[in-house]
Design an enzyme around this catalytic site. Structure first.
Site, PDB file in Angstrom:
ATOM      1  N   GLY A   1       0.866  -1.525   0.011  1.00 24.73           N
ATOM      2  CA  GLY A   1      -0.034   0.009  -0.050  1.00 24.73           C
ATOM      3  C   GLY A   1       1.010   1.204   0.168  1.00 24.73           C
TER       4      GLY A   1
ATOM      5  NE  ARG B   1      14.321   8.051  -0.313  1.00 18.87           N
ATOM      6  CZ  ARG B   1      13.741   8.572  -1.232  1.00 18.87           C
ATOM      7  NH1 ARG B   1      13.702   7.837  -2.509  1.00 18.87           N
ATOM      8  NH2 ARG B   1      13.699   9.873  -1.068  1.00 18.87           N
TER       9      ARG B   1
ATOM     10  CB  THR C   1       4.808   5.963  10.494  1.00 23.54           C
ATOM     11  OG1 THR C   1       5.463   6.044   9.326  1.00 23.54           O
ATOM     12  CG2 THR C   1       4.228   6.977  11.020  1.00 23.54           C
TER      13      THR C   1
ATOM     14  CG  ASN D   1       7.314   8.939   8.869  1.00 26.48           C
ATOM     15  OD1 ASN D   1       8.203   8.974   9.820  1.00 26.48           O
ATOM     16  ND2 ASN D   1       6.324   9.523   9.142  1.00 26.48           N
TER      17      ASN D   1
ATOM     18  CD  GLU E   1       1.398  -8.175   5.339  1.00 28.19           C
ATOM     19  OE1 GLU E   1       0.814  -9.272   5.156  1.00 28.19           O
ATOM     20  OE2 GLU E   1       1.607  -7.416   4.186  1.00 28.19           O
TER      21      GLU E   1
END
Ligand code: FES
Ligand code: FES
Lengths: 190, 760
Positions: free
Chosen positions: B523, B642, B648, B645, B719
């Site tokens: 996503g 990469r 998160t 963020n 995951e």
């Protein structure tokens, strides 16, 4: 701890009767109007006696900060403060809260100014999906008030009634620690 | 189009940034799907079958209908027909995505306990719930099959699994020859309990019809998937269905597919002519959104004396539903993990009276890699080799299943850095010899791997820049805890050359540009690539406008030599001589400028294999008297390409690793074979890690550049954190106790040598 009674006592009714210990008049099974003080605002709402505090808040008063994760007292997402004490909104009947101040996550911030625990949760990324977060925040606020944030083990133990499936646990501990330390510093400096 | 961000701009991407929705989530302002109440909203409650197989012989709704506030009782007797048959299809495909090829309440058959057989609608939640109890449903029960022991004899080898996407049997080389060449053979059998996702927000849908148009607030990983599925099943044009999911309270795969409840909510709303809220209860969540199936693995590993693998045989047996050949793909990544010339993987299924199982965080990788990585640990023990050394010995630079090179890997660095930071090499050479008070202490490690899945069609985003310098980035995607909002802000800001604080992210609404469901850890990469494409197009549009404008200081400059940063465009190699975006917009009387970007994911035939790799390390303490296992610390080093963020991404990886604690030690949904029902369908009885179970977790990144997977080189972090974590813990338990536990979860009873899962 309490008398076995099939009918809940409404504090306001006890007041009306003017005498502790008198059996309150029957309420229900139909709807009754009760007044709840939520985050400092007095609101009246019609509820059947079987309505939980959580559903009264979420479904009738539009106060959707407290979350319903299980409706069975197992997850802590519905944690709110009643008279400053943590309760599970899903296991508390709304009519038993008449006349007792209820604080939800919506009541933590001072206007636009976030509560230090809210700020610490953002800064430490102490949540992901955010659904357990209102409950975590209420528990964290209460345990800090109660002085139960002595060390990580104590924080972990006292925060273990609030399940976080995203497993932000170490970050939740970090957030609680940060507020605890900031408070200690503030007091020490005074 | 230029896709390599300038260094100044690239600094926006990757740095730790607070969640875009952080404030909303800590103030209670974020609204989840059961928290919308259009005027006149009424409540639907589902009634689940009390038998596991058979037939509904009668529904007596008289008492329920007489009960206060009740508006309707719907069942197979009066539910309107569907416009199409539901077909299982993973939502990553970007089409209608039913979680099973079955829709309840269309006939009297009962295929699994908990299958919805009726729905009661009333004016309040309490009244709907009460009336649901008054409903008298009678059944004729038939024999059922729910557990491995009941189904083993009826097992078959499916042609294909996973909605037809994967073959039922995989292999390479000659396993028998490979085993003949082996000096050491490890043979293991593992029984892994069924698991349920248990997001803290149960699934819910609020449906409202207005002039033939349907709006659904759905708790979903893919608003687009819900839209397409609801539209198809109800026979509506997709344009007439709007799905909103700005806040979703966790999913972990349970909301990756579309189940019956949003459709039923819409049907109920049409029936009673009022908005309907349908919140699945916690107990119903155990039979509403799929699960990770119970499974048995038989595994054989052959190796030469120097540790080189010669053969791997991996057979899995698991129950599927009566409707679909589903099993999570447990064999694929273990087959691709090490350079082993001979491999055989076989799935065997049997039809059981459960719903179709579903994706659950690292579906297949978590279970399959538990098996491989604990067997590798056993092999290392047999060979007297260090477990890290054994893995390095079998490291593969190419994907052994296809021979294609990995687009990026970084695994050697993960092992090396992990081992060093963890203090791996200080471990006791002999298992069961280190103590700390009355605790036995041990350490374990495992490899982690998760494939890079790609969406199957273009992913779109819109970026708009306003004359006041602020911008918005929009996609239809949902944020169910991934933090994609912050990533959208960072990526848009980087490509445009403005501050991330200037960008607002809007998402969770099918009216916004279309993206597929955020599943398979794909996503964030897909959405970020779409936003990057849109924002890059917008920058080029602005540059083109400036260089063509005689009033601009950039007039006549080669657009390829114009950079942007700090909200300004300027000639490459310096920040002077340019002008601000806002100047161009004002001069051209434009209130804003916008661009739509479409990113086409690379196809499967790009000549590369792609996966995220990592290394997991864990230390446990075992109380031999109480049978308690406590995880004392965890370290994971991952190479996800990469990192968009850092804040998160770390949290997601940490959350995944802590899922490993649950997978290893706590989580099991136990089937009662007699009744055919889950025996512990509640959050009190399905054990989940709580704060006191969660050790400190250290997450580190091994930097790799990936020029293949997407323009940002981001491979996904949702995951891989859980993969190998349960194996590292189980290996640590062995190291602590000298005893091997091959079944999951490793229960107190097993450690005490009693009950299921006890082993030598
Ligand atoms: S909703 Fe009250 S404890 Fe879970
Ligand atoms: S933040 Fe998702 S459950 Fe805690």
């Amino acid at each position: 701890m309490t008398r076995q009674t099939s009918r809940p006592r409404l504090p306001s009714q006890a007041r009306r009767e003017g005498r502790e210990g008198t059996r309150p008049p029957e309420a229900g099974p139909g709807e009754v109007e009760i007044a709840l003080t939520v985050n400092g605002t007095r609101r009246t709402v019609r509820v059947e006696p079987r309505v939980s505090l959580l559903d009264a808040l979420r479904e009738r008063l539009g106060v959707t900060g407290p979350k319903k994760g299980c409706d069975q007292g197992a997850c802590g997402a519905c944690t709110v403060l009643v008279e400053g004490r943590r309760v599970l909104g899903c296991l508390t009947l709304a009519i038993t809260c008449e006349g007792r101040p209820v604080t939800t996550v919506e009541g933590l911030a001072d206007g636009d100014r976030l509560h230090p625990v809210q700020e610490a949760f953002i800064a430490n990324d102490a949540f992901q999906c955010g659904y357990c977060t209102p409950g975590q925040l209420m528990s964290a606020v209460a345990l800090l008030e109660e002085g139960r944030a002595g060390d990580d083990a104590e924080i972990a133990e006292w925060m273990s009634g609030n399940i976080c499936r995203c497993a932000a646990y170490p970050n939740i501990r970090a957030a609680v620690r940060q507020v605890r330390d900031a408070r200690a510093e503030g007091e020490g400096g005074r | 189009m230029s896709t390599v961000p300038h260094r100044a701009r690239a600094a926006q991407v990757g740095r730790p940034m607070d969640r875009a929705d952080g404030r909303a989530k800590v103030t209670g302002a974020a609204r989840y799907s059961a928290e919308y109440a259009p005027p006149g909203t009424v409540y639907a409650v589902l009634v689940g079958a009390r038998i596991a197989a058979g037939e509904v012989t009668g529904i007596d709704a008289r008492r329920a209908l007489r009960s206060d506030g009740v508006l309707a009782v719907l069942s197979h007797l009066n539910l309107p027909p569907l416009a199409a048959e539901p077909h299982l299809l993973p939502s990553l495909a970007g089409a209608a995505a039913s979680g099973q090829s079955f829709f309840p309440m269309r006939d009297a058959r009962v295929h699994y306990a908990g299958q919805p057989v009726a729905m009661v609608v009333a004016d309040t939640l309490e009244r709907a719930g009460h009336a649901a109890e008054l409903l008298e449903v009678s059944y004729r029960a038939e024999p059922h099959v729910t557990g491995l022991e009941q189904g083993r004899e009826h097992a078959y080898e499916p042609e294909r699994i996973f909605a037809g996407f994967l073959p039922g049997r995989i292999g390479r080389g000659d396993v028998d020859r490979g085993l003949a060449e082996a000096d050491t053979v490890v043979e293991t059998v593992h029984r892994l309990a069924a698991n349920h996702h248990n997001p803290i927000e149960p699934a819910a849908a609020t449906a409202q019809w207005q002039d033939g148009r349907l709006t659904v607030h759905d708790s979903t990983q893919g608003p687009t998937a819900t839209r397409l599925t609801v539209a198809e099943l109800l026979g509506l044009p997709p344009s007439q269905v709007r799905v909103l999911a700005p806040a979703v309270g966790g999913s972990f795969g349970s909301k990756a597919m579309v189940w019956s409840h949003p459709v039923l909510a819409a049907m109920a709303a049409r029936h009673v002519r009022a908005p309907v809220k349908l919140a699945v209860t916690r107990e119903q969540m155990f039979t509403a959104c799929g699960h990770r199936e119970e499974q048995e693995h038989r595994f054989t590993l052959g190796a030469r004396r120097d540790g080189t693998l010669t053969a791997m045989r991996h057979h899995k047996l698991s129950p599927t539903s009566p409707f679909d050949d589903w099993t999570e793909p447990s064999l694929e990544m273990p087959a691709r993990m090490y350079a082993c010339p001979n491999h055989e993987g076989v799935y065997r299924l049997f039809r059981a009276n459960t719903m179709t199982p579903a994706f659950m965080r690292a579906p297949g990788e978590a279970s399959g890699m538990f098996v491989l990585e604990t067997a590798m640990d056993e092999l290392a023990g047999e060979l007297g080799m260090d477990p890290v050394e054994l893995r390095l010995r079998n490291h593969c630079d190419d994907d052994p299943s296809t021979g294609l090179p990995w687009s990026s890997k970084g695994l050697r660095e993960c092992y090396a850095r992990g081992a060093e930071m963890f203090g791996w090499h200080d471990r006791a050479p002999v298992p069961g010899t280190r103590t700390d008070g009355h605790w036995l202490v041990g350490t374990g490690m495992a490899s982690a791997v998760y494939p890079v899945y790609q969406a199957m069609g273009p992913q779109r985003a819109r970026v708009r820049l306003y004359a006041d310098g602020r911008a918005t980035a929009e996609t239809a995607c949902a944020d169910f805890g991934t933090g994609v909002g912050a990533v959208m802000r960072q990526v848009a800001a980087a490509a445009l050359g403005i501050g991330a604080e200037q960008v607002e992210a809007r998402y969770g609404d099918t009216e916004l540009p279309t993206t597929v469901a955020a599943v398979g850890s794909a996503g964030t990469g897909a959405i970020a690539s779409a936003v990057h494409t849109a924002a890059s197009a917008l920058r080029e549009q602005m540059v083109a406008r400036a260089v063509a404008d005689p009033a601009s200081p950039l007039y006549g400059t080669d657009p390829g030599r114009v950079e942007a940063a700090g909200g300004r465009m300027f000639p490459q190699g310096g920040s002077g001589g340019g002008e601000a975006y806002t100047d161009v917009l004002r001069r051209h009387m434009m209130s804003d400028a916008e661009a739509l970007g479409a990113w086409d994911p690379p196809g499967a035939d790009g000549g590369y294999a792609a996966a995220t790799f990592g290394a997991q390390f864990a230390e446990v303490g075992v109380d031999p008297d109480l049978g308690l296992v406590r995880v004392r610390r965890m370290l994971g080093v991952f190479a996800p390409g990469r990192v968009l963020n850092a804040k998160t991404a770390r949290s997601q990886l940490m959350g995944g690793m802590l899922w490993g604690v649950g997978h290893a030690l706590l989580e099991a949904t136990r089937m009662d074979p007699g009744s055919g029902r889950w025996a512990n369908a509640s959050m009190g009885d399905y054990l989940l890690p709580v704060n006191a179970d969660a050790p400190e977790v250290r997450v580190e990144f091994a930097e790799v550049e990936d020029a293949v997977v997407n323009p940002l080189g981001a491979k996904g972090v949702g995951e891989v954190g859980v993969v190998g974590a349960s194996a590292a813990i189980a290996n640590a338990v062995h190291h602590a106790t000298g005893r091997r536990f091959r079944d999951l979860p490793i229960t107190i009873e097993a450690v005490l040598g009693r009950g299921q899962g006890a082993s030598a």
